[in-house]
Write an enzyme that holds these catalytic residues in place. Structure first.
Site: not given
Ligand code: KIV
Length: 280
Positions: A114, A116, A183
């Protein structure tokens, strides 16, 4: 047991099935989440604030995420494991992003990463996906930009900001992201984005219209009684449970109740530490 794939997460949206996602950072909790049937586990950089004691996610390193990811992967045989690319591990160049994402997959054992951001990371997402690395996007409040955003605030409030988020989501989907975390954005905006995409949205503080929901595990377990943002629902009060257990142990050791009398070990009772102290 076969592991859930990004394609199956996408199929859940097509079938209208809601997608629950939780964070995990260690082996025993990953085992519990997996046995409970959580289909997607995030080794988030929230590990910085949730378990490492930092104020933000920014100090979290790639080595930290790899270390925790390996433990989670050992504990969860069925869930899709998504690992966060930490602060500045994917911005300096696409090649650097590729190298770091590859380490999360190869060394960490994650099946997806993931990252951002919107327009600024779209070409990086395209490159990772082209090289066979499934990517989850993350829009709205992006905690790695906390200093730029001026705190953990609701995003997408103005018409212009909302339009940009809709466009960012569309670009991430087009670049090949298999799902997108939204988010802290207004619920109507999350609904617009969710309806405009074929890939699932996973909300946190983004209302009920997302295809799935993600929470930081320790928030819903109540590990920090002081920390309770509006989007968190407490399902347990583990801080109290742990404090109670630790206090019980502490008292039992002090009073000599634990580990039990000498006789229960097949031994004759001798002088206790308290008696020895008194005799001195
Ligand atoms: O790091 C994390 O836990 C996240 C979530 C809040 C989506 O990015």
């Amino acid at each position: 047991m076969t592991r859930i794939t990004p394609a199956e997460i996408r199929a859940m949206k097509r079938r209208g099935e809601r997608i629950p996602m939780l964070t995990a950072y260690d082996y025993p909790t990953a085992r519990i989440l997996d046995a409970a049937g959580i289909p997607m586990i995030l080794v988030g950089d929230s590990l910085g604030t949730a378990v490492l004691g930092y104020d933000t996610t920014i100090p979290v390193t790639l080595a930290d995420v790899i270390h925790h990811c390996r433990a989670v992967v050992r504990g969860a045989a069925r869930a899709l494991i998504v690992a966060d690319l930490p602060f500045m591990t994917y911005h300096t160049s696409q090649e650097e992003a590729l190298r770091n994402a590859a380490r999360l997959i190869q060394e960490g054992g994650a099946q997806a990463v993931k990252l951002e951001g919107g327009a600024t990371v779209v070409e990086t997402v395209r490159r990772l996906v082209a090289c066979g690395i499934p990517v989850q996007g993350h829009l709205g409040l992006t905690p790695q930009s906390v200093h730029q955003l001026g705190g953990h605030r609701l995003q997408g409030k103005t018409e212009q900001a909302a339009r940009r988020l809709v466009e960012d989501a569309r670009c991430l989907e087009e670049a090949g992201a298999f799902s997108i975390v939204l988010e802290l954005i207004p619920a109507p905006l999350a609904r617009t984005i969710t309806q405009s995409l074929t890939v699932p949205t996973i909300g946190i503080g983004a209302g009920p219209f997302c295809d799935g929901q993600v929470q930081v595990l320790y928030d819903l377990l109540g590990m920090d009684p002081e920390f309770k943002p509006r989007h968190v629902r407490r399902y347990a009060n583990l801080a109290d449970v742990i404090r109670g257990a630790v206090t019980g142990y502490l008292e039992d050791v002090r009073e000599g109740v634990f580990p039990g009398p000498a006789e229960s070990f097949g031994l004759e009772s001798t002088v206790t530490p308290a008696e020895a102290a008194e005799a001195r």
